[in-house]
Design a protein around this motif. Structure first.
Motif, PDB file in Angstrom:
ATOM      1  N   LYS A   8       0.831  -1.194   0.000  1.00 13.72           N
ATOM      2  CA  LYS A   8       0.000   0.000   0.000  1.00 13.72           C
ATOM      3  C   LYS A   8       0.872   1.253   0.000  1.00 13.72           C
ATOM      4  O   LYS A   8       2.047   1.202   0.341  1.00 13.72           O
ATOM      5  N   THR A 282     -13.932   8.131 -15.447  1.00 12.40           N
ATOM      6  CA  THR A 282     -12.977   8.771 -14.551  1.00 12.40           C
ATOM      7  C   THR A 282     -12.091   7.729 -13.869  1.00 12.40           C
ATOM      8  O   THR A 282     -12.507   6.575 -13.677  1.00 12.40           O
ATOM      9  N   THR A 283     -10.885   8.119 -13.513  1.00 10.67           N
ATOM     10  CA  THR A 283      -9.995   7.247 -12.743  1.00 10.67           C
ATOM     11  C   THR A 283      -9.995   7.653 -11.265  1.00 10.67           C
ATOM     12  O   THR A 283      -9.206   7.135 -10.475  1.00 10.67           O
ATOM     13  N   ARG A 284     -10.884   8.563 -10.917  1.00  6.68           N
ATOM     14  CA  ARG A 284     -10.959   9.033  -9.533  1.00  6.68           C
ATOM     15  C   ARG A 284     -11.447   7.927  -8.608  1.00  6.68           C
ATOM     16  O   ARG A 284     -12.225   7.060  -8.992  1.00  6.68           O
ATOM     17  N   LYS A 285     -11.016   8.009  -7.362  1.00  5.10           N
ATOM     18  CA  LYS A 285     -11.542   7.159  -6.305  1.00  5.10           C
ATOM     19  C   LYS A 285     -12.189   8.042  -5.251  1.00  5.10           C
ATOM     20  O   LYS A 285     -12.101   9.272  -5.317  1.00  5.10           O
ATOM     21  N   ALA A 286     -12.845   7.435  -4.303  1.00  3.78           N
ATOM     22  CA  ALA A 286     -13.476   8.214  -3.241  1.00  3.78           C
ATOM     23  C   ALA A 286     -12.424   9.030  -2.492  1.00  3.78           C
ATOM     24  O   ALA A 286     -11.349   8.528  -2.168  1.00  3.78           O
ATOM     25  N   ASP A 315      -4.815  12.640   0.109  1.00  2.00           N
ATOM     26  CA  ASP A 315      -5.883  11.806   0.656  1.00  2.00           C
ATOM     27  C   ASP A 315      -5.273  10.799   1.629  1.00  2.00           C
ATOM     28  O   ASP A 315      -4.365  10.031   1.271  1.00  2.00           O
ATOM     29  N   ARG A 336      -2.991  10.605  -4.044  1.00  2.00           N
ATOM     30  CA  ARG A 336      -4.304  11.045  -4.532  1.00  2.00           C
ATOM     31  C   ARG A 336      -4.721  12.297  -3.762  1.00  2.00           C
ATOM     32  O   ARG A 336      -4.493  12.399  -2.557  1.00  2.00           O
ATOM     33  N   GLY A 339      -9.282  12.194  -4.568  1.00  2.00           N
ATOM     34  CA  GLY A 339      -9.523  11.003  -5.381  1.00  2.00           C
ATOM     35  C   GLY A 339      -8.746  10.958  -6.680  1.00  2.00           C
ATOM     36  O   GLY A 339      -8.680   9.909  -7.326  1.00  2.00           O
ATOM     37  N   HIS A 340      -8.144  12.065  -7.099  1.00  2.00           N
ATOM     38  CA  HIS A 340      -7.372  12.118  -8.342  1.00  2.00           C
ATOM     39  C   HIS A 340      -5.937  11.640  -8.105  1.00  2.00           C
ATOM     40  O   HIS A 340      -5.292  12.057  -7.136  1.00  2.00           O
TER      41      HIS A 340
END
Length: 512
Positions: A8, A282-286, A315, A336, A339-340
Motif C-alpha cells: 500500500k 474517470t480514474t478518480r476514487k473516493a 488523501d 491522490r 480522489g485524483h
C-alpha cells in the motif's frame, strides 16, 4: 511463487517531533501575520469601486459582477478565482481586481472560464493590467480546453495609458487573436452584453460562438452617439444605435434577446446544455481527508521535511515515494488528492545532480502516464546547494543534470500546478511560469523576486502584476488543487471529445 501482501501507499508522518514541533507555534504565528495582510488586500479587491459607484450600478437594475457569476454557476459549487490581487498598488494606482473578475466556475457540470468587467471600478475601464489579466484567462482556457463566458460591461480602454495598452504583440488587440484561435480549436465561447461595449471592445462578443444581449442595459457600437452627431449631425440614442433590439432584429449580431439579467443567465445555462459534451469515465476514487494531527501552517514556508507539507495535502496522508534513497534533495512520488491520482515533486534539500536526474526521470514517467504533477517549490533549500558547490566538476555535473530536468518539465504533456511555498523565484525552481504550468499559485511568505526591496520581493507584488495566478492562504491549498485537478480531468476528456468529431479543419466563428 507466493504473492506477498499487497503493498500500500506509505503513511506519512502524522505528528510533529523534535525541532519542527518546537518551532511550530512561532511559525504558525508568522504565517497568520502574512495571511492577515493577504486578507486585507483581498477585501479591498472584492469591494470593487466606491459606494457612489455601487449605488449608481444598482440604480440601473444591474447585477454586480459576483452576482452575475453566481447566477451562471451551478448551485452549491465554488469558483476558482484567478488574479484576485491583480492591479493592487501599481504605479498608476490601485485598481481593484484590475477592473476584471476572472474565474473558473462550473455551469451544467462543465468548468468554464468566466471573465467579467466590474463596472463599479472606473466604469469597467481597461488598464494595461486588465489586458494582461484577460490574456491570462484566455491562455488558461486554451491550455485546459475550457469553454468560456465573457460578461461585457466596460467603458473601453483607459486612454491616458494607451501606449501601454495597444502597441505590442500581447497588448489590447491580442484578445481578438485569442478568441479566433480558441474558437478554431473547437472550444465554445459565449458572450453576454450586459453593459457598454464600444469601439474595439465590440469585437469580443461579435467574434464569439453565441451572444446574449440584455435589453435596455447592453449597447454595442464602434462609435457612440456623440461621434455620430459630430460626424453626421444626426442625434441618436445609444439604444437606437446599438441596443439589444437593434442587434437582435436588424444587425443579427445578437443571438438571444434577454429582457433582464436573470433571463440572460438562464440563456447562458441553457446554451451550455446544448453543447452536448458527454459525461466521461474517470480514474478518480473516493476522496479521503488528510490524516495528520498538525496544521499546515505549523510547517508552511520552512525548511522542514517536505513530506510534512505533502501529508497535509494528500488523501489519507499516504504516499508512494519514488527513489526515496537517491537524490534526496527532491521528494518525488504519487498520491491522490480528492480522489485524483497526482505526481508530486518537492524541494527537500540540495537540488544537486542526483536530485535533478531523479526529478527528470519522475516527470517523464508522469508525462507518459498523463498524470498531473504538483510542484511544491521551496527555494530556502538553495543555500544548501551554494554551500556544496565549491567543486567545479560537481557544479558542471549539476548543471547538465538540471538541464535534463528543465527539458523534461518543459516538454511534459502532463497538466502541471506549481505552488511557490517559500523563498524567491529563480533559485532551485521546479516549474516556474517560464515552463508554462497550467496554474501557478504562491503562499504569502514566498517571494516573487530577490531584489532586496522588501515590497517588490513580496508575493503580493508578484500577484498584483499577474506574474502568478494568485497568492493563497496555505490552508486552502488542498481545496485549490482539488479544483485544478477537476479542471484537468475535464480538459483532457474534452480535448479527446473534440478530436473524436473528426472535424480536422475547425474554423473560427464567422458571423453574419
Amino acid at each position: 511463487m507466493i504473492r506477498s501482501a499487497v503493498r500500500k501507499f506509505r503513511q506519512l508522518p502524522q505528528k510533529l517531533t523534535g525541532e519542527v514541533a518546537a518551532a511550530a507555534s512561532a511559525n504558525k504565528a508568522a504565517q497568520l501575520s502574512w495571511i492577515e495582510k493577504l486578507n486585507e488586500i483581498e477585501e479591498f479587491a472584492r469591494k470593487g469601486g466606491s459606494e457612489k459607484a455601487h449605488k449608481l450600478h444598482a440604480s440601473r437594475n444591474k447585477y454586480f459582477i459576483e452576482e452575475r457569476v453566481n447566477a451562471l454557476k451551478d448551485e452549491d459549487t465554488e469558483i476558482l478565482e484567478i488574479g484576485l490581487l491583480a492591479g493592487h498598488d501599481l504605479d498608476y494606482g490601485s485598481i481593484p481586481r484590475a477592473t476584471l473578475m476572472t474565474c473558473i466556475a462550473w455551469i451544467q457540470g462543465i468548468p468554464v472560464c468566466i471573465g467579467g468587467s466590474d463596472a463599479t471600478v472606473k466604469g469597467g475601464t481597461s488598464y494595461p493590467i486588465t489586458v494582461q489579466k484577460a490574456n491570462r484567462l484566455a491562455d488558461i482556457g486554451l491550455q485546459n480546453f475550457l469553454p468560456s463566458v465573457n460578461l461585457v460591461d466596460s467603458g473601453g480602454a483607459f486612454l491616458p495609458l494607451q501606449s501601454e495598452i495597444f502597441p505590442d504583440k500581447n497588448d489590447g488587440g491580442r484578445n481578438f487573436y485569442n478568441i479566433a484561435n480558441i474558437s478554431s480549436a473547437g472550444i465554445p465561447m459565449i458572450s453576454v452584453v450586459c453593459g457598454s461595449c464600444t469601439a474595439g471592445g465590440a469585437y469580443t462578443p461579435s467574434m464569439c460562438d453565441e451572444m446574449v444581449f440584455v435589453d435596455k442595459m447592453g449597447t454595442m457600437f464602434l462609435g457612440g452617439p456623440p461621434l455620430v452627431e459630430a460626424a453626421t449631425g444626426e442625434k441618436v440614442t445609444a439604444e437606437e444605435l446599438g441596443g439589444a433590439m437593434l442587434h437582435s432584429s436588424v444587425s443579427g449580431c445578437a443571438d438571444y434577446f434577454a429582457r433582464n439579467e436573470e433571463e440572460s443567465a438562464a440563456y447562458v445555462r441553457s446554451i451550455f446544455e446544448t453543447l452536448n459534451i458527454p459525461e466521461f469515465a474517470t480514474t478518480r476514487k473516493a476522496a479521503i481527508e488528510p490524516n495528520v494531527e498538525f496544521d499546515i501552517l505549523d510547517v508552511a514556508s520552512t525548511k522542514s521535511d517536505a513530506r510534512l507539507t505533502i501529508a497535509c495535502l494528500n488523501d489519507g496522508s499516504v504516499f508512494h515515494e519514488f527513489k526515496e534513497l537517491f537524490g534526496t534533495g527532491l521528494v518525488c512520488g504519487y498520491a491522490r488528492i480528492n480522489g485524483h491520482m497526482v505526481g508530486i515533486v518537492a524541494n527537500n534539500g540540495n537540488f544537486n545532480a542526483d536530485a535533478a536526474l531523479k526529478g527528470a526521470h519522475f516527470v517523464h514517467l508522469a508525462s507518459e502516464r498523463r498524470i498531473p504533477v504538483v510542484f511544491l517549490q521551496n527555494s530556502l533549500f538553495h543555500d544548501d546547494f551554494d554551500a556544496a558547490s565549491d567543486d567545479v566538476a560537481s557544479s558542471a555535473e549539476t548543471m547538465r543534470a538540471r538541464a535534463a530536468y528543465i527539458s523534461a518539465v518543459s516538454t511534459s504533456k502532463s497538466p502541471k500546478v506549481t505552488i511557490a511555498c517559500a523563498g524567491s523565484n529563480r533559485l532551485s525552481d521546479l516549474c516556474p511560469r517560464q515552463y508554462d504550468p497550467n496554474f501557478f499559485f504562491r503562499w504569502p511568505a514566498s517571494m516573487g523576486l530577490r531584489s532586496g526591496n522588501d515590497w517588490e520581493d513580496e508575493s503580493f507584488f508578484s500577484s498584483a502584476r499577474i506574474w502568478d495566478d494568485g497568492t493563497i492562504d496555505p490552508r486552502t491549498t488542498r481545496d485549490t488543487l482539488k479544483k485544478c485537478l477537476d479542471i484537468f480531468e475535464f480538459g483532457r476528456n474534452h480535448e479527446l471529445f473534440i478530436k473524436s468529431k473528426e472535424l480536422e479543419n475547425y474554423q473560427p466563428m464567422y458571423r453574419l
